[in-house]
Write a protein that holds these residues in place. Structure first.
Motif, PDB file in Angstrom:
ATOM      1  N   PHE A 158      45.102  75.105  37.089  1.00  0.00           N
ATOM      2  CA  PHE A 158      44.222  75.770  36.134  1.00  0.00           C
ATOM      3  C   PHE A 158      43.553  76.993  36.763  1.00  0.00           C
ATOM      4  CE2 PHE A 158      44.210  71.944  33.399  1.00  0.00           C
ATOM      5  CZ  PHE A 158      44.289  72.555  32.169  1.00  0.00           C
ATOM      6  N   LEU A 159      43.104  76.855  37.999  1.00  0.00           N
ATOM      7  CA  LEU A 159      42.468  77.987  38.676  1.00  0.00           C
ATOM      8  C   LEU A 159      43.444  79.144  38.880  1.00  0.00           C
ATOM      9  CD1 LEU A 159      40.275  76.159  41.331  1.00  0.00           C
ATOM     10  CD2 LEU A 159      39.440  77.590  39.451  1.00  0.00           C
ATOM     11  N   GLU A 160      44.709  78.827  39.157  1.00  0.00           N
ATOM     12  CA  GLU A 160      45.719  79.884  39.292  1.00  0.00           C
ATOM     13  C   GLU A 160      45.837  80.668  37.986  1.00  0.00           C
ATOM     14  OE1 GLU A 160      47.143  81.004  41.823  1.00  0.00           O
ATOM     15  OE2 GLU A 160      47.494  79.430  43.317  1.00  0.00           O
ATOM     16  N   GLN A 161      45.844  79.967  36.863  1.00  0.00           N
ATOM     17  CA  GLN A 161      45.933  80.639  35.569  1.00  0.00           C
ATOM     18  C   GLN A 161      44.672  81.454  35.293  1.00  0.00           C
ATOM     19  OE1 GLN A 161      48.573  80.790  33.703  1.00  0.00           O
ATOM     20  NE2 GLN A 161      49.785  79.359  34.934  1.00  0.00           N
ATOM     21  N   LEU A 162      43.509  80.900  35.646  1.00  0.00           N
ATOM     22  CA  LEU A 162      42.252  81.623  35.433  1.00  0.00           C
ATOM     23  C   LEU A 162      42.207  82.883  36.285  1.00  0.00           C
ATOM     24  CD1 LEU A 162      39.438  81.599  34.094  1.00  0.00           C
ATOM     25  CD2 LEU A 162      38.612  80.300  36.075  1.00  0.00           C
ATOM     26  N   ARG A 163      42.634  82.771  37.525  1.00  0.00           N
ATOM     27  CA  ARG A 163      42.656  83.946  38.410  1.00  0.00           C
ATOM     28  C   ARG A 163      43.558  85.035  37.852  1.00  0.00           C
ATOM     29  NH1 ARG A 163      46.135  86.176  41.056  1.00  0.00           N
ATOM     30  NH2 ARG A 163      47.621  84.473  40.701  1.00  0.00           N
ATOM     31  N   ALA A 164      44.751  84.639  37.397  1.00  0.00           N
ATOM     32  CA  ALA A 164      45.709  85.622  36.896  1.00  0.00           C
ATOM     33  C   ALA A 164      45.211  86.300  35.616  1.00  0.00           C
ATOM     34  CB  ALA A 164      47.057  84.954  36.644  1.00  0.00           C
ATOM     35  N   LEU A 165      44.667  85.501  34.702  1.00  0.00           N
ATOM     36  CA  LEU A 165      44.214  86.071  33.425  1.00  0.00           C
ATOM     37  C   LEU A 165      43.025  86.998  33.613  1.00  0.00           C
ATOM     38  CD1 LEU A 165      44.491  83.137  30.857  1.00  0.00           C
ATOM     39  CD2 LEU A 165      45.884  85.194  31.016  1.00  0.00           C
ATOM     40  N   THR A 166      42.059  86.590  34.420  1.00  0.00           N
ATOM     41  CA  THR A 166      40.887  87.437  34.619  1.00  0.00           C
ATOM     42  C   THR A 166      41.235  88.692  35.420  1.00  0.00           C
ATOM     43  OG1 THR A 166      40.306  86.002  36.483  1.00  0.00           O
ATOM     44  CG2 THR A 166      39.184  85.609  34.393  1.00  0.00           C
ATOM     45  N   ALA A 167      42.185  88.575  36.334  1.00  0.00           N
ATOM     46  CA  ALA A 167      42.639  89.765  37.055  1.00  0.00           C
ATOM     47  C   ALA A 167      43.319  90.734  36.098  1.00  0.00           C
ATOM     48  CB  ALA A 167      43.586  89.369  38.174  1.00  0.00           C
ATOM     49  N   GLN A 168      44.028  90.183  35.119  1.00  0.00           N
ATOM     50  CA  GLN A 168      44.698  91.030  34.139  1.00  0.00           C
ATOM     51  C   GLN A 168      43.694  91.750  33.240  1.00  0.00           C
ATOM     52  OE1 GLN A 168      47.587  88.905  31.842  1.00  0.00           O
ATOM     53  NE2 GLN A 168      48.207  90.675  30.642  1.00  0.00           N
ATOM     54  N   LEU A 169      42.579  91.081  32.946  1.00  0.00           N
ATOM     55  CA  LEU A 169      41.537  91.724  32.139  1.00  0.00           C
ATOM     56  C   LEU A 169      40.937  92.912  32.878  1.00  0.00           C
ATOM     57  CD1 LEU A 169      39.548  88.737  30.581  1.00  0.00           C
ATOM     58  CD2 LEU A 169      40.986  90.382  29.378  1.00  0.00           C
ATOM     59  N   GLY A 170      40.690  92.734  34.174  1.00  0.00           N
ATOM     60  CA  GLY A 170      40.119  93.822  34.962  1.00  0.00           C
ATOM     61  C   GLY A 170      38.694  94.153  34.520  1.00  0.00           C
ATOM     62  N   PRO A 171      38.208  95.288  34.938  1.00  0.00           N
ATOM     63  CA  PRO A 171      36.817  95.671  34.613  1.00  0.00           C
ATOM     64  C   PRO A 171      36.671  96.245  33.204  1.00  0.00           C
ATOM     65  CG  PRO A 171      37.819  97.364  35.966  1.00  0.00           C
ATOM     66  CD  PRO A 171      38.852  96.274  35.826  1.00  0.00           C
ATOM     67  N   ARG A 172      37.112  95.486  32.207  1.00  0.00           N
ATOM     68  CA  ARG A 172      36.980  95.968  30.836  1.00  0.00           C
ATOM     69  C   ARG A 172      35.517  95.939  30.408  1.00  0.00           C
ATOM     70  NH1 ARG A 172      42.111  93.613  27.303  1.00  0.00           N
ATOM     71  NH2 ARG A 172      43.731  94.130  28.825  1.00  0.00           N
ATOM     72  N   ALA A 173      35.099  97.004  29.803  1.00  0.00           N
ATOM     73  CA  ALA A 173      33.700  97.128  29.406  1.00  0.00           C
ATOM     74  C   ALA A 173      33.362  96.105  28.327  1.00  0.00           C
ATOM     75  CB  ALA A 173      33.424  98.542  28.880  1.00  0.00           C
ATOM     76  N   GLY A 174      32.208  95.481  28.486  1.00  0.00           N
ATOM     77  CA  GLY A 174      31.701  94.598  27.441  1.00  0.00           C
ATOM     78  C   GLY A 174      32.219  93.179  27.495  1.00  0.00           C
ATOM     79  N   ILE A 175      33.098  92.823  28.438  1.00  0.00           N
ATOM     80  CA  ILE A 175      33.629  91.463  28.505  1.00  0.00           C
ATOM     81  C   ILE A 175      32.930  90.697  29.629  1.00  0.00           C
ATOM     82  CG2 ILE A 175      35.640  90.038  28.979  1.00  0.00           C
ATOM     83  CD1 ILE A 175      37.375  92.055  27.677  1.00  0.00           C
ATOM     84  N   LEU A 176      32.176  89.688  29.228  1.00  0.00           N
ATOM     85  CA  LEU A 176      31.544  88.787  30.170  1.00  0.00           C
ATOM     86  C   LEU A 176      31.931  87.365  29.793  1.00  0.00           C
ATOM     87  CD1 LEU A 176      27.948  90.299  30.480  1.00  0.00           C
ATOM     88  CD2 LEU A 176      29.802  90.456  32.137  1.00  0.00           C
ATOM     89  N   LEU A 177      32.268  86.582  30.781  1.00  0.00           N
ATOM     90  CA  LEU A 177      32.741  85.222  30.546  1.00  0.00           C
ATOM     91  C   LEU A 177      31.695  84.222  31.019  1.00  0.00           C
ATOM     92  CD1 LEU A 177      36.402  85.750  31.786  1.00  0.00           C
ATOM     93  CD2 LEU A 177      35.610  85.643  29.416  1.00  0.00           C
ATOM     94  N   ASN A 178      31.447  83.224  30.170  1.00  0.00           N
ATOM     95  CA  ASN A 178      30.424  82.228  30.450  1.00  0.00           C
ATOM     96  C   ASN A 178      30.983  81.155  31.375  1.00  0.00           C
ATOM     97  OD1 ASN A 178      28.167  80.646  30.403  1.00  0.00           O
ATOM     98  ND2 ASN A 178      28.482  79.859  28.330  1.00  0.00           N
TER      99      ASN A 178
END
Length: 541
Positions: A51-71
């Motif tokens: 699960f952490l591998e998937q989370l790392r990959a997805l959040t890395a793909q998002l990158g520093p997109r403005a306005g996206i904060l994850l709880n």
């Protein structure tokens, strides 16, 4: 937390989880009668790592997109992984006698499983938030990620000839797939979809033994029972579940490895074996000497090789069919035997069929119906006929201009592993065999040792390398058909001899029968050499 920071945090956690999985696995495999609660902990730890591998990959793909904060608060997982790290290190560093007592205390492991499950829910909720706030993944893809994580964290008996399966998960309801903006308190429960449910049974049969299916929870060892009154226990095995949400309780019951997939023969270290089970596996025909085989067996091997050599393909297929009926085994990968085994060519019927101009339909039949190994190489070829000494059927086809066969002979690699690692594993495996047979130089000289590359094209990457039994026998299949079931089993225990081996990630698991004094031995082979183990386990592949 912003996506970039979350990706970095996940990567740091993954490093510790990888080490925890490694130590837990080594501990379970090297302690006789390892406890089932350690298997539960290992399975849950591996699931979180995925699960952490998937989370790392997805959040890395998002990158520093403005306005996206994850709880997502990583302090909880960090605290848990620190406790997990301390737990596994204490097991790894404790002397053997004290380690057994540590393992008998399951309360710490159960507590870690509970906390890891909560973190799994949190990660799943974050993944669903990503699907809702960005276009990088859909909810269906997140559902599949969860299903795959559950499936590939299952612990299986590695030497079963049946395909390992996962236990069905509870159904995902559409309402449960919506991200909850109020926090992470509730879980989003994943499922195996209905199509997978219809094609995969909820359990799999014991392999190569005569026992009925039995769960480990029903077969505690005497050592565990002896210490039960000294182990801190809860009043109820499920009491820890009451402290988490009801849907989490349901999930843990349905996904508890201890109650779902562990069989009495999980570790496959028993001394019984069914020859019929081995006959289902691809065979490495490495014994190239005719000495010790009966006349009927030798006549069929010669007839097979002669038909392939002379291009008599209908006769070839008839021999293959006759052999399957007589020995319940495919000889599609059997080379010609030789009085001078060191000079055997290693050509199997597929090599000969390609070279002798067999039709594409005949080649396809050898591969699809009889299991010819496309990655298997010749031991040598004539330099006047072909350009290289060790060639696959595909290389032979290309060398002689049979381009129409490329699509049939081009093997799909199902288990990619780097060439240097595979070469190292093969060297260690061969050294193990040479060490085992050092007192039998004549037998060793007649063997062509296994090429591990062919494992990568098999759906189940496991093969059987039979050797001649100690006593007189009619064939490697043995004369099983002329006696009753009890006598057959007893003969199998006494006479089956050889190496059962399979890929496990970047390592090899080996189970030997009647090679040394012990009837059954287990080994794990890594880049660093081979190690004898008491138990063998693997994750679902």
């Amino acid at each position: 937390m912003d996506p970039v920071s979350l990706s970095a945090s996940a990567a740091a956690l993954i490093t510790i989880f990888v080490q925890a999985v490694k130590v837990l696995k080594q501990t379970i495999e090297t302690i006789r009668n390892a406890k089932s609660f350690l298997l539960r902990l290992l399975s849950q730890t591996e699931r979180i790592r995925i699960f952490l591998e998937q989370l790392r990959a997805l959040t890395a793909q998002l990158g520093p997109r403005a306005g996206i904060l994850l709880n997502f608060n990583d302090s909880g997982p960090k605290e848990t992984i620190n406790e997990l790290h301390a737990f596994v290190q204490s097991i790894a560093q404790t002397p053997a006698l004290i380690r057994i007592k540590v393992l008998l205390n399951r309360s710490a492991a159960d507590h870690l499983v509970e906390r890891l499950h909560r973190h799994e829910e949190e990660i799943m909720q974050t993944l669903l938030s990503v699907a809702a706030s960005a276009a990088v993944r859909t909810e269906d893809e997140i559902r599949r990620i969860r299903e795959d994580a559950i499936l590939h964290s299952r612990i299986t008996a590695p030497f079963s000839s049946e395909a390992p399966v996962a236990v069905d998960a509870p159904d995902l309801q559409a309402d449960n797939l919506r991200p909850r903006v109020s926090g992470m308190g509730n879980s989003v429960v994943g499922s195996v979809d209905s199509q997978k449910k219809s094609s995969i049974p909820s359990h799999w049969e014991p392999s190569m033994n005569g026992f009925s299916s039995l769960q480990i929870s029903d077969t505690q060892t005497l050592a565990e029972e002896e210490y039960d009154d000294t182990i801190p226990q809860t009043n109820d095995d499920q009491s820890h579940v009451s402290r988490i949400p009801k849907e989490s309780q349901d999930f843990m019951q349905d996904h508890d490895p201890e109650s779902a997939i562990f069989e009495a023969d999980l570790f496959n270290n028993d001394e019984s074996i069914e020859v019929e089970q081995l006959s289902k596996l691809p065979v490495w025909f490495g014994d190239l000497s005719p000495v010790g085989f009966d006349r009927r067996y030798l006549a069929l091997r010669d007839k097979l090789s002669d038909a392939a050599y002379s291009g008599q393909f209908e006769s070839l297929f008839q021999v293959l069919a006759d052999v399957e009926h007589a020995y319940a085994q495919s000889w599609a990968n059997a080379p010609r035997l030789s009085r001078t085994p060191q000079q055997a060519s290693g050509w199997i019927p597929l090599h000969q069929a390609v070279y002798m101009g067999a039709s594409k339909d005949h080649i396809t039949r050898l591969v699809r119906d009889f299991g010819s190994l496309r990655l298997l190489r010749t031991a040598w070829t004539s330099s006047s006929e072909l350009p290289n000494r060790n060639m696959t059927a595909l290389e032979i086809a290309m060398a002689i201009g049979r381009w129409e066969l490329v699509d049939v002979l081009n093997s799909e690699i199902l288990y990619p592993i780097s060439h240097p690692i595979l070469t190292t594993l093969q060297i260690h495996f061969h050294n193990l065999i040479r060490s085992n047979l050092s007192a039998r130089p004549n037998e060793l000289a007649a063997l062509r040792l296994p090429d591990l590359l062919v494992l990568t094209e098999l759906e189940l990457p496991m093969m059987w390398f039979p050797l001649k039994s100690e006593g007189p026998t009619k064939s490697p299949r043995m004369e099983m058909r002329d006696s009753g079931p009890d006598i057959r089993k007893e003969k199998a225990r006494e006479r089956v001899r050889g190496y059962l081996y399979r890929l496990d990630g970047k390592e090899i698991l080996v189970k030997t029968f009647n090679i040394e004094r012990e009837m059954v031995k287990l080994y794990r082979i890594s880049e660093f050499g081979h190690c004898e183990i008491d138990n063998a386990i693997a994750f679902h592949i």
